[in-house]
Design a protein around this motif. Structure first.
Motif, PDB file in Angstrom:
ATOM      1  N   GLY A  87       0.818  -1.209   0.000  1.00 44.34           N
ATOM      2  CA  GLY A  87       0.000   0.000   0.000  1.00 44.34           C
ATOM      3  C   GLY A  87       0.845   1.249   0.000  1.00 44.34           C
ATOM      4  O   GLY A  87       2.036   1.222  -0.295  1.00 44.34           O
ATOM      5  N   HIS A  88       0.187   2.359   0.317  1.00 48.11           N
ATOM      6  CA  HIS A  88       0.908   3.627   0.425  1.00 48.11           C
ATOM      7  C   HIS A  88       0.696   4.212   1.815  1.00 48.11           C
ATOM      8  O   HIS A  88      -0.255   3.858   2.505  1.00 48.11           O
ATOM      9  CB  HIS A  88       0.500   4.608  -0.684  1.00 48.11           C
ATOM     10  CG  HIS A  88      -0.898   5.107  -0.578  1.00 48.11           C
ATOM     11  ND1 HIS A  88      -1.972   4.432  -1.094  1.00 48.11           N
ATOM     12  CD2 HIS A  88      -1.402   6.227  -0.001  1.00 48.11           C
ATOM     13  CE1 HIS A  88      -3.080   5.111  -0.847  1.00 48.11           C
ATOM     14  NE2 HIS A  88      -2.770   6.192  -0.181  1.00 48.11           N
ATOM     15  N   TRP A  89       1.610   5.092   2.209  1.00 41.03           N
ATOM     16  CA  TRP A  89       1.547   5.717   3.521  1.00 41.03           C
ATOM     17  C   TRP A  89       1.757   7.211   3.379  1.00 41.03           C
ATOM     18  O   TRP A  89       2.327   7.693   2.402  1.00 41.03           O
ATOM     19  CB  TRP A  89       2.568   5.116   4.485  1.00 41.03           C
ATOM     20  CG  TRP A  89       4.002   5.278   4.065  1.00 41.03           C
ATOM     21  CD1 TRP A  89       4.736   4.401   3.314  1.00 41.03           C
ATOM     22  CD2 TRP A  89       4.876   6.368   4.365  1.00 41.03           C
ATOM     23  NE1 TRP A  89       6.009   4.876   3.127  1.00 41.03           N
ATOM     24  CE2 TRP A  89       6.125   6.088   3.759  1.00 41.03           C
ATOM     25  CE3 TRP A  89       4.732   7.550   5.083  1.00 41.03           C
ATOM     26  CZ2 TRP A  89       7.213   6.952   3.848  1.00 41.03           C
ATOM     27  CZ3 TRP A  89       5.823   8.411   5.180  1.00 41.03           C
ATOM     28  CH2 TRP A  89       7.036   8.115   4.573  1.00 41.03           C
ATOM     29  N   VAL A  90       1.263   7.924   4.368  1.00 41.79           N
ATOM     30  CA  VAL A  90       1.494   9.364   4.468  1.00 41.79           C
ATOM     31  C   VAL A  90       1.794   9.680   5.927  1.00 41.79           C
ATOM     32  O   VAL A  90       1.151   9.145   6.826  1.00 41.79           O
ATOM     33  CB  VAL A  90       0.293  10.181   3.932  1.00 41.79           C
ATOM     34  CG1 VAL A  90      -0.982   9.890   4.690  1.00 41.79           C
ATOM     35  CG2 VAL A  90       0.594  11.665   3.936  1.00 41.79           C
ATOM     36  N   GLY A  91       2.799  10.498   6.135  1.00 42.74           N
ATOM     37  CA  GLY A  91       3.152  10.970   7.475  1.00 42.74           C
ATOM     38  C   GLY A  91       3.015  12.481   7.518  1.00 42.74           C
ATOM     39  O   GLY A  91       3.328  13.168   6.545  1.00 42.74           O
ATOM     40  N   ARG A  92       2.538  12.989   8.647  1.00 40.80           N
ATOM     41  CA  ARG A  92       2.326  14.433   8.784  1.00 40.80           C
ATOM     42  C   ARG A  92       2.919  14.918  10.100  1.00 40.80           C
ATOM     43  O   ARG A  92       2.878  14.225  11.106  1.00 40.80           O
ATOM     44  CB  ARG A  92       0.841  14.751   8.735  1.00 40.80           C
ATOM     45  CG  ARG A  92       0.211  14.434   7.410  1.00 40.80           C
ATOM     46  CD  ARG A  92      -1.275  14.826   7.386  1.00 40.80           C
ATOM     47  NE  ARG A  92      -1.822  14.557   6.075  1.00 40.80           N
ATOM     48  CZ  ARG A  92      -2.452  13.436   5.727  1.00 40.80           C
ATOM     49  NH1 ARG A  92      -2.615  12.478   6.613  1.00 40.80           N
ATOM     50  NH2 ARG A  92      -2.908  13.265   4.508  1.00 40.80           N
ATOM     51  N   TRP A  93       3.457  16.143  10.057  1.00 36.94           N
ATOM     52  CA  TRP A  93       3.969  16.786  11.261  1.00 36.94           C
ATOM     53  C   TRP A  93       4.019  18.279  11.034  1.00 36.94           C
ATOM     54  O   TRP A  93       3.889  18.760   9.914  1.00 36.94           O
ATOM     55  CB  TRP A  93       5.339  16.226  11.635  1.00 36.94           C
ATOM     56  CG  TRP A  93       6.429  16.531  10.661  1.00 36.94           C
ATOM     57  CD1 TRP A  93       7.340  17.548  10.739  1.00 36.94           C
ATOM     58  CD2 TRP A  93       6.737  15.837   9.444  1.00 36.94           C
ATOM     59  NE1 TRP A  93       8.184  17.533   9.670  1.00 36.94           N
ATOM     60  CE2 TRP A  93       7.835  16.491   8.847  1.00 36.94           C
ATOM     61  CE3 TRP A  93       6.190  14.741   8.798  1.00 36.94           C
ATOM     62  CZ2 TRP A  93       8.393  16.078   7.646  1.00 36.94           C
ATOM     63  CZ3 TRP A  93       6.744  14.328   7.599  1.00 36.94           C
ATOM     64  CH2 TRP A  93       7.826  14.988   7.046  1.00 36.94           C
TER      65      TRP A  93
END
Length: 129
Positions: A87-93
């Motif tokens: 799958g795909h992932w997204v990280g946020r900060w």
């Protein structure tokens, strides 16, 4: 007949919810004791304890916005008791008042044990850019 691919998708959704709630114990509860996680651009974390420590440190960091992993394909080999998720992932900060986002692809290997499905190996690769 039980839909094991749907079970794994549901577990991933629960894992994402654990990240959103900043619960490192719950995040690592989906992992085998000997799990190996290749972090995007980083180390390979070996064992549930090392992964717990890494999650706890990230979750305590100012500006941590979490990660969402979205399965695109789950393949189950019930006879072997394994499954493969891609799958795909997204990280946020947030850093210095600005929102940042990183994305990428991941793979996960799951194993079916007495307590159900658990992650035995994951690899996260960041998109270029």
């Amino acid at each position: 007949m039980r839909d094991h691919a749907a079970d794994i998708r549901a577990l991933r959704k629960q894992s994402n919810a654990a990240i959103a709630s900043l619960d490192a114990h719950y995040v690592t509860s989906f992992m085998s004791e000997s799990v190996e996680v290749a972090v995007a651009g980083g180390n390979v974390l070996k064992g549930r304890a090392a992964n717990f420590d890494a999650w706890e440190a990230q979750m305590r960091a100012p500006g941590f916005g979490g990660y969402v992993r979205t399965p695109e394909q789950v393949t189950v080999d019930l006879a072997a008791g394994v499954a493969h998720e891609v799958g795909h992932w997204v990280g946020r900060w947030r850093q210095k008042g600005r929102a940042h986002e990183q994305t990428g692809r991941y793979t996960a290997e799951w194993s079916l044990g007495a307590m159900g499905w658990e992650i035995v190996r994951e690899a996260f690769i960041a998109d270029a850019g």
